[in-house]
Design a protein around this motif. Structure first.
Motif, PDB file in Angstrom:
ATOM      1  N   UNK A 153      38.724  73.198  30.265  1.00 27.14           N
ATOM      2  CA  UNK A 153      38.623  73.843  28.950  1.00 27.14           C
ATOM      3  C   UNK A 153      37.388  73.312  28.249  1.00 27.14           C
ATOM      4  N   UNK A 154      37.144  73.773  27.034  1.00 29.44           N
ATOM      5  CA  UNK A 154      35.966  73.327  26.275  1.00 29.44           C
ATOM      6  C   UNK A 154      35.878  71.808  26.199  1.00 29.44           C
ATOM      7  N   UNK A 195      36.355  79.689  22.958  1.00 26.37           N
ATOM      8  CA  UNK A 195      37.566  79.128  22.337  1.00 26.37           C
ATOM      9  C   UNK A 195      38.721  80.129  22.455  1.00 26.37           C
ATOM     10  N   UNK A 196      38.417  81.402  22.201  1.00 21.10           N
ATOM     11  CA  UNK A 196      39.435  82.460  22.334  1.00 21.10           C
ATOM     12  C   UNK A 196      39.947  82.519  23.779  1.00 21.10           C
ATOM     13  N   UNK A 197      39.050  82.344  24.729  1.00 23.80           N
ATOM     14  CA  UNK A 197      39.453  82.283  26.145  1.00 23.80           C
ATOM     15  C   UNK A 197      40.428  81.136  26.388  1.00 23.80           C
ATOM     16  N   UNK A 198      40.086  79.966  25.865  1.00 23.00           N
ATOM     17  CA  UNK A 198      40.968  78.797  26.033  1.00 23.00           C
ATOM     18  C   UNK A 198      42.349  79.087  25.448  1.00 23.00           C
ATOM     19  N   UNK A 199      42.345  79.722  24.260  1.00 22.18           N
ATOM     20  CA  UNK A 199      43.611  80.098  23.620  1.00 22.18           C
ATOM     21  C   UNK A 199      44.414  81.062  24.513  1.00 22.18           C
ATOM     22  N   UNK A 200      43.764  82.087  25.012  1.00 21.72           N
ATOM     23  CA  UNK A 200      44.447  83.090  25.840  1.00 21.72           C
ATOM     24  C   UNK A 200      44.926  82.485  27.166  1.00 21.72           C
ATOM     25  N   UNK A 212      45.978  79.598  27.360  1.00 19.83           N
ATOM     26  CA  UNK A 212      46.969  78.593  26.979  1.00 19.83           C
ATOM     27  C   UNK A 212      46.519  77.183  27.363  1.00 19.83           C
ATOM     28  N   UNK A 213      45.236  76.902  27.123  1.00 14.66           N
ATOM     29  CA  UNK A 213      44.692  75.588  27.470  1.00 14.66           C
ATOM     30  C   UNK A 213      45.323  74.511  26.586  1.00 14.66           C
ATOM     31  N   UNK A 214      45.624  73.366  27.193  1.00 10.86           N
ATOM     32  CA  UNK A 214      46.317  72.306  26.460  1.00 10.86           C
ATOM     33  C   UNK A 214      45.455  71.717  25.345  1.00 10.86           C
ATOM     34  N   UNK A 215      44.139  71.917  25.444  1.00 11.05           N
ATOM     35  CA  UNK A 215      43.248  71.356  24.426  1.00 11.05           C
ATOM     36  C   UNK A 215      43.261  72.135  23.106  1.00 11.05           C
ATOM     37  N   UNK A 216      43.834  73.323  23.107  1.00  6.99           N
ATOM     38  CA  UNK A 216      43.836  74.142  21.886  1.00  6.99           C
ATOM     39  C   UNK A 216      44.941  73.647  20.940  1.00  6.99           C
ATOM     40  N   UNK A 276      47.485  73.311  17.458  1.00  5.73           N
ATOM     41  CA  UNK A 276      48.501  74.223  16.921  1.00  5.73           C
ATOM     42  C   UNK A 276      47.919  75.163  15.856  1.00  5.73           C
ATOM     43  N   UNK A 277      47.063  74.622  15.002  1.00  7.06           N
ATOM     44  CA  UNK A 277      46.477  75.430  13.925  1.00  7.06           C
ATOM     45  C   UNK A 277      45.690  76.600  14.527  1.00  7.06           C
ATOM     46  N   UNK A 278      44.921  76.311  15.580  1.00  8.20           N
ATOM     47  CA  UNK A 278      44.139  77.360  16.248  1.00  8.20           C
ATOM     48  C   UNK A 278      45.061  78.404  16.860  1.00  8.20           C
ATOM     49  N   UNK A 279      46.107  77.913  17.534  1.00  7.75           N
ATOM     50  CA  UNK A 279      47.060  78.842  18.157  1.00  7.75           C
ATOM     51  C   UNK A 279      47.648  79.800  17.120  1.00  7.75           C
ATOM     52  N   UNK A 280      47.992  79.210  15.964  1.00  6.37           N
ATOM     53  CA  UNK A 280      48.616  80.015  14.922  1.00  6.37           C
ATOM     54  C   UNK A 280      47.653  81.089  14.402  1.00  6.37           C
ATOM     55  N   UNK A 281      46.416  80.672  14.166  1.00  4.63           N
ATOM     56  CA  UNK A 281      45.464  81.620  13.578  1.00  4.63           C
ATOM     57  C   UNK A 281      44.982  82.681  14.573  1.00  4.63           C
ATOM     58  N   UNK A 282      44.956  82.334  15.875  1.00  6.60           N
ATOM     59  CA  UNK A 282      44.515  83.324  16.867  1.00  6.60           C
ATOM     60  C   UNK A 282      45.671  84.181  17.378  1.00  6.60           C
TER      61      UNK A 282
END
Lengths: 459, 459
Positions: free
Chosen positions: A231-232, A256-261, A263-267, A269-275
Motif C-alpha cells: 500500500x502507500x 489512496x482511493x485504490x488502497x481504500x477499495x 481494503x488496505x490495512x494502512x487506510x 477509519x476516518x478515511x474509510x468513513x469519508x470514502x
C-alpha cells in the motif's frame, strides 16, 4: 550478473528563458488562478530561437560527461526518449554521436524510443536490461530525455542519466506493472503540424485508468513476492509523470482511493468513513466524480505533502517536459531530500498517451563519490539554474512562439546566433541549410576558454 | 540467466500485390537492365489502398500467435521497429495492443524503436536483453518489423519474431560490433512529405564505411575472445540489410577486401595477387573505385554464391523492406537452407541511415517443435506466398502509388474495403475518420468461419 543496476549520475538542462504563469493568465485573458491553481503550475521554460531538442541534448550530455569526469570512450550505449520529432528517419541519438566520434568511439548501441511521453522510460529500461544482459561489455549506458519546443502546454528540458551497476538509484526490477492499450487520447497524426489532436477529458481518464491498472499490477506482484500487502505505506516517495501539477495531486489521491477499495490495512477509519459513499461507483463514474476527486485529495493531503510534494518543484517551474517530466520530478526529489534518501523506496509512474504506462520501483542509497546522491545534487545545481533564469513578459514569449511555429519543419534560415542569455558551455542552433541540415555552435565554457567550435556537419 | 536466447519462431507477411521490375523498367523508359541488373531486383510488392503498416503488423502478429499456438497472455514484451511514421506520438505498438487487450493482457513492456532501417535491430537487441535481465518474468517477447507503403524504392512487408531462451536461432552476444555516427545520407526532415532527402552516393559510402568499421570491430572482439583471427571462413552465412541486391553483392566483396587488407590467412594467393594493386588506395578512394568493385566482386563470386545468395530471395522479390529487410533476408536463408543450418554461424549486418549500424552473430540449431527451423520453414511458407501473388501492370501500380501519395497523412476517407486479393485472415484498412482515427477489419480466416470483426476503436 551486474547487481544494483540503475542511475549512477544525472544532470538536467532547461532553457534560461521563462514566463510566469500568473502573467500568462492575465495576458491570455484567462480567469485568475486558471493556470496557477487550476493546473497547479508556476512558471514555464521555453526555447528561444537558438535552442531546440538537439542543442539541449548536446548540452546535457556534454555537461554530464564533464562534471562527472566520464571518459566518452567509456560509454557503450546511448538511447534517447523524445516526443519532439524533427526528422521521421534520422534519430536524435545520431546527432549526439558527434560528441563521441571526436574521441574515436562509435561502437555505441541504442537508438531513439518513441511513444509520446513514455519513450524515455522505455529507453531507461532498455539501458538497465543491457547492463544486466550477456551483451554488456562493462561500459556505461547513457539515457537522454529531451523535449522542446513542446506544444501545447509548453515546457522544454533535457535530462541525462548515466546507467551502470552499484548505483545509488537502483532498480527493484521485479516491482513493476505496465498497462499498454490502444487509445486516441493525444496523438499527432498531422505530420506537418506541431500540434497534437487531443481529447482532454479522455486523456485524463486514460491516465487515471492506466494508473489504477499499473498500481494493481505492482501491488499483486509485490504480494506474490513478499507474501504481504502493498500500500502507500510501503513506499517513501511517489513520483509521477507531470504534464501539470494538478494531475499529480489527482493521481496520488487516486492511489489512496485504490488502497481504500482494496481494503488496505494502512487506510485509517476516518478515511474509510469519508470514502465509503464512493465505494459503489462504477470505474467510469469514479473517474468523472468531482466529489470523489475533492474528498480524496483532502484526505490524501498530509501524505501528499510528505511523499509527493518534494518531487514537484521542477515540473511546476519548467512546465510540461513530456518524456523528461518524470525524471525532472525525480531530480526535484533528490534536490529537496538528498540527505534523507538513503535506504528509501521511490515508486514512479510513467505515462505516454496512445497509450503506454508503467509503475516501477527504485531503491536509493547514498552511493560513493562521484556516483553519490550528494554529488548528483551538487552537479544538478537546480536552485542555481532556477534562480539565474530570465523572465520574459508574455508578449515577448508569444512573439517567440510565433517565430518557432513559422520555423517548424522549415529549412534555409540562420538564427540570430545570440547566445547572451545562455550559460557558458551551452550549445545553440546557428543555421538550418537548404538541405535541412542543422548546425550548432557551443558558447565557450568560460572566459579564459576561447574554444567556440562549430560542430562539423555529418559525413 | 536465461541461456541461448534468441528467435524461437518467426513469420513474414508481404502484400499479395506486386509489379515486375522488368516491366517497370520498360514503363519508366529506363535502360534495359537498370533495375534488374543495375539494382539486382526482380519484383516489388506494394500496398494497395487497403493495406498499411498497421494492417500488415496486425496480420503478422495474429498469424504468428495462431500458427505457433502461443497464448496471447504469454507475451510479456512487444516492440516494433519501423521507419514508416503515421503518427509522431502514438506508437505502432499501441495499435497492436488491440490483439492482447481482448485476452486481458495489457502488462506488455516495450514501444517503437526508431532510426531509419535500423530500428528493428535495436528492438530485437532490447528484447533479447530483456529475457536475459532481472526484470524478465518468464514470458515471451515479440519483435515486429513493419514497413509500407515505403518510398522511394518501394517494397512493403512485416516480419514478426518470438524471442525467448533455448532458441534455434540464438545470439552469440559477445560477437557484435557497432558503428554509429552523425550523417546526412538519407533522412526525412520534411515531416509533411513521404519522400526522404537522399544523397545517393554519400549513402552508399556511409553504408560501406559502416560495414568496414563494424567488421573490424567484430573481428577484433572475436580475436580477443578466441585468441585467433576471424575472417569470412569463420561464418557459414552472411546476411545483409538489403535495400537492393546490388549493394549486398558489393558489401560481401568489400568484406573480402577487408580480409585481404587485414592479411587474413584465409585469403588465397590468386586473390592477393589480383587485389594487390588496390592495397595503396586511401579509404575514400577505395569506396569510389569501380575497378576495385568489379575485381573484388568477381573474386568473391564463388563465396557469395555459397554464403550470401541463399538469403537474397525475398529482398529481390519484394523490394526494399527497410527495417524488415535484414530479417526477410534471414527468412530467405531459413527457407533455402533449413535442413543444413544445424550448428551453423550466421553473421548479420544491419544498417540505418543517419547513421546506425551493427554486425552481429547468430548460432543456429534445429531446435524442438514448435520452435524448430523446420516448423519455421513450414509456417512461413515463403514459396507459397510468392507463388500466389497478383502481378499488376506498371500502369496500375503507378495509379495506386498516386492514390497513396494523395492519402499520405490524410483524414476523413473510406477505402474500397476490397479484400478480394488478400489471403484469408488478413487485416485491412476500412476508414480513417475526421479525427484521423484508423479502422481495420479482418478477412475471415476461412469460408466456414464467418467472423469479420471490425477492430474497435481505442478508448
Amino acid at each position: 550478473m551486474a547487481k544494483n543496476v540503475g542511475i549512477l549520475a544525472m544532470d538536467i538542462y532547461f532553457p534560461p528563458t521563462c514566463v510566469q504563469q500568473e502573467a500568462l493568465e492575465a495576458h491570455d485573458g484567462a480567469s485568475k488562478g486558471k493556470y496557477t491553481i487550476g493546473l497547479g503550475q508556476e512558471c514555464m521554460a521555453f526555447c528561444s530561437e537558438v535552442e531546440d531538442v538537439i542543442s539541449m541534448s548536446l548540452t546535457a550530455v556534454t555537461n554530464l560527461l564533464e562534471k562527472y569526469k566520464i571518459d566518452p570512450k567509456q560509454i557503450g550505449r546511448l538511447e534517447v526518449g523524445s516526443e519532439t520529432v524533427i526528422d521521421k528517419s534520422k534519430s536524435i541519438k545520431t546527432f549526439l554521436m558527434q560528441i563521441f566520434e571526436k574521441f574515436g568511439n562509435t561502437d555505441i548501441e541504442g537508438v531513439d524510443s518513441t511513444n509520446a511521453c513514455y519513450g524515455g522510460t522505455a529507453a531507461l529500461f532498455n539501458c538497465v536490461n543491457w547492463v544486466e544482459s550477456s551483451s554488456w561489455d562493462g561500459r556505461y549506458g547513457l539515457v537522454v530525455y529531451a523535449e522542446g519546443p513542446a506544444r501545447p502546454t509548453g515546457g522544454a528540458a533535457a535530462v541525462v542519466m548515466l546507467v551502470g551497476p552499484d548505483a545509488p538509484v537502483a532498480f527493484e526490477s521485479k516491482l513493476r506493472g505496465s498497462h499498454m492499450s490502444h487509445a486516441y487520447d493525444f496523438y499527432k497524426p498531422n505530420l506537418a503540424s506541431e500540434y497534437p489532436v487531443v481529447d482532454g477529458k479522455l486523456s485524463q481518464t486514460c491516465y487515471l485508468m492506466a494508473l489504477d491498472t499499473c498500481y494493481k499490477c505492482l501491488c499483486s506482484k509485490y504480494e506474490k513476492l513478499e507474501g504481504k500487502q502493498f500500500s502507500l505505506s510501503n513506499a517513501d516517495y511517489f513520483v509521477f509523470h507531470s504534464p501539470y501539477n494538478k494531475l499529480v495531486q489527482k493521481s496520488f489521491a487516486r492511489l489512496l482511493f485504490n488502497d481504500f477499495m482494496r481494503n488496505a490495512s494502512s487506510v485509517d477509519e476516518a478515511t474509510k468513513e469519508k470514502l465509503g459513499p464512493f465505494s459503489t461507483l462504477s470505474g467510469d463514474e469514479s473517474y468523472q466524480s468531482r466529489d470523489l476527486e475533492k474528498v480524496s485529495q483532502q484526505l490524501a493531503k498530509p501524505l501528499y505533502d510528505a511523499k509527493v510534494q518534494p518531487s514537484t518543484l521542477i515540473p511546476k517551474q519548467v512546465g510540461n517536459m513530456y518524456t523528461a517530466s518524470l525524471y525532472a520530478a525525480l531530480a526535484s526529489l533528490i534536490h529537496n531530500k538528498h540527505s534523507e534518501l538513503d535506504g528509501k523506496r521511490v515508486v514512479l509512474f510513467s505515462y505516454g498517451s496512445g497509450l503506454t504506462a508503467t509503475m516501477f520501483s527504485l531503491k536509493l542509497s547514498e552511493g560513493r563519490h562521484p556516483f553519490s546522491l550528494s554529488n548528483i545534487l551538487s552537479v544538478m545545481n537546480v536552485a542555481g539554474k532556477l534562480k539565474s533564469r530570465h523572465e520574459f513578459p508574455p508578449e515577448n514569449f508569444v512573439e517567440v512562439m510565433k517565430l518557432m511555429e513559422h520555423r517548424y519543419g522549415a529549412k534555409d534560415f540562420v538564427t540570430s546566433k545570440d547566445s547572451s542569455l545562455l550559460a557558458p558551455g551551452t550549445y545553440y542552433l546557428t543555421e538550418v541549410d537548404s538541405m535541412y541540415r542543422r548546425f550548432y555552435a557551443k558558447k565557450p565554457a568560460d572566459v579564459t576558454n576561447c574554444e567556440n567550435g562549430s560542430l562539423a556537419n555529418g559525413h
